[in-house]
Motif scaffolding. Structure first.
Motif, PDB file in Angstrom:
ATOM      1  N   MET A 194       0.917  -1.127   0.314  1.00 53.81           N
ATOM      2  CA  MET A 194       0.212   0.302  -0.054  1.00 53.81           C
ATOM      3  C   MET A 194       0.573   0.995   0.165  1.00 53.81           C
ATOM      4  SD  MET A 194      -3.177   1.458   0.571  1.00 53.81           S
ATOM      5  CE  MET A 194      -4.103  -0.155   0.931  1.00 53.81           C
ATOM      6  N   GLU A 195       1.790   1.424   1.171  1.00 44.34           N
ATOM      7  CA  GLU A 195       2.627   2.369   0.838  1.00 44.34           C
ATOM      8  C   GLU A 195       3.421   2.726  -0.442  1.00 44.34           C
ATOM      9  OE1 GLU A 195       1.353   0.579   4.563  1.00 44.34           O
ATOM     10  OE2 GLU A 195       2.877  -0.262   2.860  1.00 44.34           O
ATOM     11  N   LYS A 196       3.538   1.176  -1.354  1.00 47.30           N
ATOM     12  CA  LYS A 196       4.728   1.594  -2.406  1.00 47.30           C
ATOM     13  C   LYS A 196       3.768   2.639  -3.423  1.00 47.30           C
ATOM     14  CE  LYS A 196       7.794  -0.217  -6.428  1.00 47.30           C
ATOM     15  NZ  LYS A 196       8.439  -1.116  -6.862  1.00 47.30           N
ATOM     16  N   ILE A 197       2.469   2.060  -3.311  1.00 45.07           N
ATOM     17  CA  ILE A 197       1.264   2.377  -4.555  1.00 45.07           C
ATOM     18  C   ILE A 197       1.233   4.275  -4.319  1.00 45.07           C
ATOM     19  CG2 ILE A 197      -0.724   2.041  -5.090  1.00 45.07           C
ATOM     20  CD1 ILE A 197      -1.135  -0.403  -4.452  1.00 45.07           C
ATOM     21  N   ILE A 198       0.223   4.747  -2.688  1.00 43.70           N
ATOM     22  CA  ILE A 198       0.665   5.721  -1.865  1.00 43.70           C
ATOM     23  C   ILE A 198       1.683   6.755  -2.593  1.00 43.70           C
ATOM     24  CG2 ILE A 198       0.358   7.626  -0.144  1.00 43.70           C
ATOM     25  CD1 ILE A 198      -0.816   5.338   1.166  1.00 43.70           C
ATOM     26  N   ASN A 202       0.046   8.906  -5.560  1.00 49.56           N
ATOM     27  CA  ASN A 202      -0.522   9.920  -4.185  1.00 49.56           C
ATOM     28  C   ASN A 202      -1.670   9.639  -3.892  1.00 49.56           C
ATOM     29  OD1 ASN A 202       2.269  11.772  -4.019  1.00 49.56           O
ATOM     30  ND2 ASN A 202       2.303  12.363  -5.480  1.00 49.56           N
ATOM     31  N   TRP A 203      -2.515   8.922  -4.625  1.00 48.56           N
ATOM     32  CA  TRP A 203      -3.588   8.397  -4.016  1.00 48.56           C
ATOM     33  C   TRP A 203      -4.088   8.395  -2.715  1.00 48.56           C
ATOM     34  CZ3 TRP A 203      -3.846   4.131  -8.378  1.00 48.56           C
ATOM     35  CH2 TRP A 203      -4.211   4.306  -9.388  1.00 48.56           C
ATOM     36  N   THR A 204      -5.718   8.153  -2.377  1.00 45.30           N
ATOM     37  CA  THR A 204      -6.175   8.214  -0.880  1.00 45.30           C
ATOM     38  C   THR A 204      -6.048   6.690  -0.710  1.00 45.30           C
ATOM     39  OG1 THR A 204      -8.338   7.732  -1.019  1.00 45.30           O
ATOM     40  CG2 THR A 204      -7.129  10.400  -0.421  1.00 45.30           C
ATOM     41  N   GLN A 205      -5.583   6.268   0.819  1.00 41.24           N
ATOM     42  CA  GLN A 205      -5.994   4.757   0.647  1.00 41.24           C
ATOM     43  C   GLN A 205      -7.367   4.461   0.104  1.00 41.24           C
ATOM     44  OE1 GLN A 205      -4.378   4.079   4.719  1.00 41.24           O
ATOM     45  NE2 GLN A 205      -5.373   2.183   5.101  1.00 41.24           N
ATOM     46  N   ASP A 206      -8.279   4.975   0.419  1.00 43.36           N
ATOM     47  CA  ASP A 206      -9.765   4.299   0.076  1.00 43.36           C
ATOM     48  C   ASP A 206      -9.517   4.237  -1.383  1.00 43.36           C
ATOM     49  OD1 ASP A 206     -10.553   4.041   2.653  1.00 43.36           O
ATOM     50  OD2 ASP A 206     -11.509   6.350   2.309  1.00 43.36           O
ATOM     51  N   ARG A 207      -8.883   5.200  -1.969  1.00 45.61           N
ATOM     52  CA  ARG A 207      -8.863   4.573  -3.737  1.00 45.61           C
ATOM     53  C   ARG A 207      -8.047   3.505  -4.046  1.00 45.61           C
ATOM     54  NH1 ARG A 207      -7.016   9.498  -8.214  1.00 45.61           N
ATOM     55  NH2 ARG A 207      -7.101   8.076  -9.944  1.00 45.61           N
ATOM     56  N   ILE A 208      -7.489   3.566  -3.042  1.00 50.69           N
ATOM     57  CA  ILE A 208      -6.301   2.398  -3.421  1.00 50.69           C
ATOM     58  C   ILE A 208      -7.127   1.207  -3.364  1.00 50.69           C
ATOM     59  CG2 ILE A 208      -4.051   1.329  -2.871  1.00 50.69           C
ATOM     60  CD1 ILE A 208      -2.817   4.126  -2.664  1.00 50.69           C
ATOM     61  N   GLU A 209      -7.617   0.818  -1.682  1.00 53.49           N
ATOM     62  CA  GLU A 209      -8.297  -0.254  -1.614  1.00 53.49           C
ATOM     63  C   GLU A 209      -9.126  -0.614  -2.210  1.00 53.49           C
ATOM     64  OE1 GLU A 209      -9.551   0.458   2.564  1.00 53.49           O
ATOM     65  OE2 GLU A 209      -7.729   0.231   3.057  1.00 53.49           O
ATOM     66  N   ARG A 210     -10.104   0.270  -2.690  1.00 51.72           N
ATOM     67  CA  ARG A 210     -11.149   0.024  -3.899  1.00 51.72           C
ATOM     68  C   ARG A 210     -10.598  -0.379  -4.834  1.00 51.72           C
ATOM     69  NH1 ARG A 210     -13.385   4.884  -2.996  1.00 51.72           N
ATOM     70  NH2 ARG A 210     -12.177   5.868  -4.376  1.00 51.72           N
ATOM     71  N   ALA A 211      -9.608  -0.144  -5.688  1.00 53.57           N
ATOM     72  CA  ALA A 211      -9.400  -0.829  -6.375  1.00 53.57           C
ATOM     73  C   ALA A 211      -7.962  -2.332  -6.325  1.00 53.57           C
ATOM     74  CB  ALA A 211      -7.746   0.384  -7.350  1.00 53.57           C
ATOM     75  N   LEU A 212      -7.407  -2.458  -5.545  1.00 58.97           N
ATOM     76  CA  LEU A 212      -7.412  -3.431  -4.726  1.00 58.97           C
ATOM     77  C   LEU A 212      -8.790  -4.445  -4.922  1.00 58.97           C
ATOM     78  CD1 LEU A 212      -4.515  -2.244  -2.974  1.00 58.97           C
ATOM     79  CD2 LEU A 212      -4.178  -3.699  -5.024  1.00 58.97           C
TER      80      LEU A 212
END
Length: 240
Positions: A194-198, A202-212
């Motif tokens: 998650m840290e590397k994606i952020i 520069n996305w929010t954690q919620d945005r990343i979690e939705r995609a994942l």
């Protein structure tokens, strides 16, 4: 029934018992010859209509049933070509590539749940070469076989990620731009945090979690949690 008649009856039955094994063996030989002939005819049929078989999943399933009934495991099981002919290399078409395409599909079916229907080209090449006793199939030959499958609309096709890595889509899955970006970021190592994606987006954690979440639900990604590394997302189809 008199004694003589009983004696004749016993002699007749004894002779029949002697002949029965001979008749049985003869009948068995006829059955085996019929089976060999059927297998030979089936293989010739598949060789003759190989292109049409590759293009039609219904034909493949029907022939699979027939092969199972008579004990023939794969298409061209006794006539599989180890390498393409000179003409096939020039044209990128022919029975070698048709056979190779079918072999790839058969192997990928066993890995669909594990990979979610996507694999790197390198993984496909490794997969098809595992257990091959003779010639090694090159990446170029695999691409040519995949191109035939793509033109026949059997698979979506090969896609090149921004990282330069080529992935093969065997199941049509519509990825959003966010999901594609994550796939691209993970393609070089087969996993990501998650840290590397952020850090990269520069996305929010919620945005990343939705995609994942979508990638996990479609078996493209697997979540692993450990004390040492925390949350890490692995992509089996990318070698993770």
């Amino acid at each position: 029934m008199g004694l003589r008649e009983i004696e004749k009856d016993i002699e007749l039955k004894a002779k029949m018992r002697e002949k029965s094994p001979k008749f049985m063996i003869k009948e068995l030989e006829v059955m085996l010859n019929s089976l060999k002939d059927l297998r030979y005819r089936l293989q010739n049929f598949e060789k003759k209509y190989g292109d049409l078989i590759v293009e039609n999943s219904e034909y493949q399933e029907k022939l699979k049933e027939i092969r199972s009934e008579i004990g023939v495991s794969e298409i061209y099981s006794e006539n599989t070509k180890d390498k393409p002919s000179t003409l096939e290399k020039i044209t990128g078409k022919g029975s070698f590539y048709n056979q190779l395409g079918v072999q790839i599909l058969n192997l990928v079916k066993k890995k669909t749940i594990e990979t979610g229907g996507i694999m790197t080209l390198a993984e496909v090449v490794l997969m098809i070469n595992q257990g091959r006793p003779n010639e090694i199939v090159s990446a170029l030959d695999v691409i040519r076989a995949l191109n035939i499958l793509e033109k026949a609309e059997v698979i979506p096709g090969v896609k090149k990620l921004d990282s330069g890595i080529k992935i093969v889509e065997f199941i049509p899955v519509e990825l959003t731009p966010d999901q594609s970006i994550i796939l691209n970021l993970a393609s070089t190592t087969g996993s990501i945090t998650m840290e590397k994606i952020i850090m990269k987006t520069n996305w929010t954690q919620d945005r990343i979690e939705r995609a994942l979440e979508f990638l996990i639900e479609n078996n493209m990604a697997k979540l692993d949690i450990s004390y040492a590394t925390g949350k890490r997302y692995y992509f089996p189809g990318l070698g993770g």
